[in-house]
Design a protein around this motif. Sequence first.
Motif, PDB file in Angstrom:
ATOM      1  N   GLU A 190      39.097  35.806  34.494  1.00 52.89           N
ATOM      2  CA  GLU A 190      39.132  34.582  35.285  1.00 52.89           C
ATOM      3  C   GLU A 190      39.789  34.831  36.643  1.00 52.89           C
ATOM      4  O   GLU A 190      39.309  34.367  37.681  1.00 52.89           O
ATOM      5  CB  GLU A 190      39.884  33.490  34.515  1.00 52.89           C
ATOM      6  CG  GLU A 190      39.885  32.136  35.209  1.00 52.89           C
ATOM      7  CD  GLU A 190      40.575  31.057  34.394  1.00 52.89           C
ATOM      8  OE1 GLU A 190      40.695  29.926  34.914  1.00 52.89           O
ATOM      9  OE2 GLU A 190      40.990  31.336  33.248  1.00 52.89           O
ATOM     10  N   ILE A 191      40.895  35.563  36.620  1.00 53.99           N
ATOM     11  CA  ILE A 191      41.588  35.889  37.874  1.00 53.99           C
ATOM     12  C   ILE A 191      40.687  36.747  38.757  1.00 53.99           C
ATOM     13  O   ILE A 191      40.569  36.517  39.969  1.00 53.99           O
ATOM     14  CB  ILE A 191      42.893  36.635  37.576  1.00 53.99           C
ATOM     15  CG1 ILE A 191      43.803  35.781  36.692  1.00 53.99           C
ATOM     16  CG2 ILE A 191      43.619  36.995  38.873  1.00 53.99           C
ATOM     17  CD1 ILE A 191      44.882  36.579  36.011  1.00 53.99           C
ATOM     18  N   ALA A 192      40.033  37.738  38.157  1.00 52.73           N
ATOM     19  CA  ALA A 192      39.145  38.611  38.922  1.00 52.73           C
ATOM     20  C   ALA A 192      37.984  37.827  39.512  1.00 52.73           C
ATOM     21  O   ALA A 192      37.511  38.128  40.612  1.00 52.73           O
ATOM     22  CB  ALA A 192      38.637  39.744  38.034  1.00 52.73           C
ATOM     23  N   GLY A 193      37.524  36.798  38.792  1.00 56.95           N
ATOM     24  CA  GLY A 193      36.454  35.961  39.314  1.00 56.95           C
ATOM     25  C   GLY A 193      36.885  35.196  40.550  1.00 56.95           C
ATOM     26  O   GLY A 193      36.123  35.063  41.518  1.00 56.95           O
ATOM     27  N   ILE A 194      38.100  34.677  40.533  1.00 55.79           N
ATOM     28  CA  ILE A 194      38.630  33.959  41.697  1.00 55.79           C
ATOM     29  C   ILE A 194      38.729  34.899  42.891  1.00 55.79           C
ATOM     30  O   ILE A 194      38.335  34.563  44.016  1.00 55.79           O
ATOM     31  CB  ILE A 194      40.004  33.352  41.366  1.00 55.79           C
ATOM     32  CG1 ILE A 194      39.849  32.241  40.315  1.00 55.79           C
ATOM     33  CG2 ILE A 194      40.680  32.802  42.622  1.00 55.79           C
ATOM     34  CD1 ILE A 194      41.164  31.756  39.735  1.00 55.79           C
ATOM     35  N   ALA A 195      39.255  36.089  42.649  1.00 54.63           N
ATOM     36  CA  ALA A 195      39.403  37.059  43.738  1.00 54.63           C
ATOM     37  C   ALA A 195      38.049  37.510  44.266  1.00 54.63           C
ATOM     38  O   ALA A 195      37.856  37.636  45.488  1.00 54.63           O
ATOM     39  CB  ALA A 195      40.200  38.265  43.246  1.00 54.63           C
ATOM     40  N   SER A 196      37.090  37.742  43.377  1.00 50.96           N
ATOM     41  CA  SER A 196      35.781  38.214  43.834  1.00 50.96           C
ATOM     42  C   SER A 196      35.044  37.137  44.615  1.00 50.96           C
ATOM     43  O   SER A 196      34.251  37.445  45.511  1.00 50.96           O
ATOM     44  CB  SER A 196      34.932  38.694  42.648  1.00 50.96           C
ATOM     45  OG  SER A 196      34.595  37.627  41.791  1.00 50.96           O
ATOM     46  N   ASP A 197      35.319  35.870  44.318  1.00 54.09           N
ATOM     47  CA  ASP A 197      34.725  34.782  45.097  1.00 54.09           C
ATOM     48  C   ASP A 197      35.235  34.838  46.537  1.00 54.09           C
ATOM     49  O   ASP A 197      34.465  34.650  47.488  1.00 54.09           O
ATOM     50  CB  ASP A 197      35.071  33.434  44.468  1.00 54.09           C
ATOM     51  CG  ASP A 197      34.411  32.279  45.200  1.00 54.09           C
ATOM     52  OD1 ASP A 197      33.171  32.237  45.260  1.00 54.09           O
ATOM     53  OD2 ASP A 197      35.141  31.410  45.732  1.00 54.09           O
ATOM     54  N   LEU A 198      36.522  35.128  46.709  1.00 50.93           N
ATOM     55  CA  LEU A 198      37.067  35.287  48.049  1.00 50.93           C
ATOM     56  C   LEU A 198      36.417  36.464  48.773  1.00 50.93           C
ATOM     57  O   LEU A 198      36.062  36.371  49.958  1.00 50.93           O
ATOM     58  CB  LEU A 198      38.577  35.515  47.995  1.00 50.93           C
ATOM     59  CG  LEU A 198      39.457  34.336  47.586  1.00 50.93           C
ATOM     60  CD1 LEU A 198      40.909  34.805  47.460  1.00 50.93           C
ATOM     61  CD2 LEU A 198      39.356  33.207  48.585  1.00 50.93           C
ATOM     62  N   LEU A 199      36.236  37.568  48.058  1.00 49.72           N
ATOM     63  CA  LEU A 199      35.616  38.730  48.670  1.00 49.72           C
ATOM     64  C   LEU A 199      34.163  38.457  49.033  1.00 49.72           C
ATOM     65  O   LEU A 199      33.680  38.879  50.097  1.00 49.72           O
ATOM     66  CB  LEU A 199      35.692  39.936  47.714  1.00 49.72           C
ATOM     67  CG  LEU A 199      37.085  40.438  47.361  1.00 49.72           C
ATOM     68  CD1 LEU A 199      36.996  41.652  46.455  1.00 49.72           C
ATOM     69  CD2 LEU A 199      37.896  40.754  48.606  1.00 49.72           C
ATOM     70  N   ASP A 200      33.473  37.746  48.156  1.00 49.66           N
ATOM     71  CA  ASP A 200      32.069  37.444  48.410  1.00 49.66           C
ATOM     72  C   ASP A 200      31.926  36.610  49.679  1.00 49.66           C
ATOM     73  O   ASP A 200      31.009  36.829  50.489  1.00 49.66           O
ATOM     74  CB  ASP A 200      31.473  36.702  47.212  1.00 49.66           C
ATOM     75  CG  ASP A 200      29.988  36.448  47.374  1.00 49.66           C
ATOM     76  OD1 ASP A 200      29.263  37.392  47.720  1.00 49.66           O
ATOM     77  OD2 ASP A 200      29.551  35.305  47.171  1.00 49.66           O
ATOM     78  N   ARG A 201      32.809  35.679  49.872  1.00 50.90           N
ATOM     79  CA  ARG A 201      32.744  34.811  51.056  1.00 50.90           C
ATOM     80  C   ARG A 201      33.187  35.547  52.325  1.00 50.90           C
ATOM     81  O   ARG A 201      32.763  35.202  53.438  1.00 50.90           O
ATOM     82  CB  ARG A 201      33.603  33.567  50.841  1.00 50.90           C
ATOM     83  CG  ARG A 201      33.082  32.645  49.745  1.00 50.90           C
ATOM     84  CD  ARG A 201      34.083  31.543  49.420  1.00 50.90           C
ATOM     85  NE  ARG A 201      33.647  30.753  48.279  1.00 50.90           N
ATOM     86  CZ  ARG A 201      32.882  29.662  48.357  1.00 50.90           C
ATOM     87  NH1 ARG A 201      32.467  29.254  49.546  1.00 50.90           N
ATOM     88  NH2 ARG A 201      32.543  29.007  47.274  1.00 50.90           N
ATOM     89  N   GLY A 202      34.040  36.548  52.158  1.00 44.84           N
ATOM     90  CA  GLY A 202      34.583  37.219  53.342  1.00 44.84           C
ATOM     91  C   GLY A 202      33.951  38.553  53.688  1.00 44.84           C
ATOM     92  O   GLY A 202      33.993  38.979  54.854  1.00 44.84           O
ATOM     93  N   LEU A 203      33.358  39.234  52.688  1.00 46.00           N
ATOM     94  CA  LEU A 203      32.870  40.581  52.930  1.00 46.00           C
ATOM     95  C   LEU A 203      31.369  40.761  52.738  1.00 46.00           C
ATOM     96  O   LEU A 203      30.788  41.724  53.240  1.00 46.00           O
ATOM     97  CB  LEU A 203      33.586  41.591  52.014  1.00 46.00           C
ATOM     98  CG  LEU A 203      35.062  41.873  52.326  1.00 46.00           C
ATOM     99  CD1 LEU A 203      35.604  42.867  51.319  1.00 46.00           C
ATOM    100  CD2 LEU A 203      35.216  42.417  53.733  1.00 46.00           C
ATOM    101  N   ALA A 204      30.740  39.867  51.985  1.00 45.16           N
ATOM    102  CA  ALA A 204      29.320  40.041  51.692  1.00 45.16           C
ATOM    103  C   ALA A 204      28.510  39.997  52.972  1.00 45.16           C
ATOM    104  O   ALA A 204      28.823  39.274  53.917  1.00 45.16           O
ATOM    105  CB  ALA A 204      28.853  38.960  50.723  1.00 45.16           C
ATOM    106  N   SER A 205      27.458  40.794  52.999  1.00 45.58           N
ATOM    107  CA  SER A 205      26.566  40.822  54.146  1.00 45.58           C
ATOM    108  C   SER A 205      25.804  39.502  54.235  1.00 45.58           C
ATOM    109  O   SER A 205      25.347  38.965  53.217  1.00 45.58           O
ATOM    110  CB  SER A 205      25.579  41.985  54.000  1.00 45.58           C
ATOM    111  OG  SER A 205      24.653  41.995  55.045  1.00 45.58           O
ATOM    112  N   ARG A 206      25.713  38.959  55.432  1.00 42.13           N
ATOM    113  CA  ARG A 206      25.013  37.678  55.625  1.00 42.13           C
ATOM    114  C   ARG A 206      23.718  37.892  56.395  1.00 42.13           C
ATOM    115  O   ARG A 206      23.679  38.701  57.293  1.00 42.13           O
ATOM    116  CB  ARG A 206      25.913  36.682  56.388  1.00 42.13           C
ATOM    117  CG  ARG A 206      27.250  36.409  55.713  1.00 42.13           C
ATOM    118  CD  ARG A 206      27.072  35.836  54.326  1.00 42.13           C
ATOM    119  NE  ARG A 206      28.369  35.536  53.704  1.00 42.13           N
ATOM    120  CZ  ARG A 206      28.497  35.253  52.417  1.00 42.13           C
ATOM    121  NH1 ARG A 206      27.468  35.273  51.601  1.00 42.13           N
ATOM    122  NH2 ARG A 206      29.699  34.977  51.921  1.00 42.13           N
TER     123      ARG A 206
END
Length: 206
Positions: A190-206
């Motif tokens: 659950e914690i990793a999911g929260i963190a990965s959501d932040l990464l997805d919004r900040g690092l994922a290619s758009r």
Amino acid sequence: MSTGSGPTPPSPDKIPRTERGRKTLRKLLDAAALEFGERGFHDASITGITRRAGVALGTFYTYFDSKDEVFHALVRDLSGLVRDAARHALEGEHDAIGTERAALAAFLAFAREHKEIYRIIDEAEFVDPASFRSHYETTALRIHERLQRGAQSGELRADVSEAHAWAIMGMNVFLGLRYAVWSEDLEPDEIAGIASDLLDRGLASR
């Protein structure tokens, strides 16, 4: 602790040649982790380590010359065990963000089992600064290499940098402190999911 990649003693002449010797070294390092983790470097003792390991005092000196030396080996060993925990979690197929999620979940699970790692690594800043710095530099390097692969595949933004890796590591360290050492009120996934959501919004290619 798990055997991981195997402990590395500080000097070549003390490398165990037999399986029995390697098991004894493993027992000493595991006992040292408990001793330093519970008592801190200055109050910990070699006799405390050997008592926890269930070996004779003289056995300690077969592998280490001093308390400083076993502490140095322990920091390197713990760093290796963290690396191996992430490596095992990343076996199989993961996208770039999923890779960081799996690595964080593995670290949180490891830290819950080995809470003493936080005290030992923190004390290393003053007892063994070179190993303290190496622990974080090599961890950040592994994260940076993963991010670069994600950028090369087009999954992550092209400008991912070393600073992004250090930012992720900092997040992971403090999530571990809060949700592995201080309390366990959320599951690692659950914690990793929260963190990965932040990464997805900040690092994922758009």
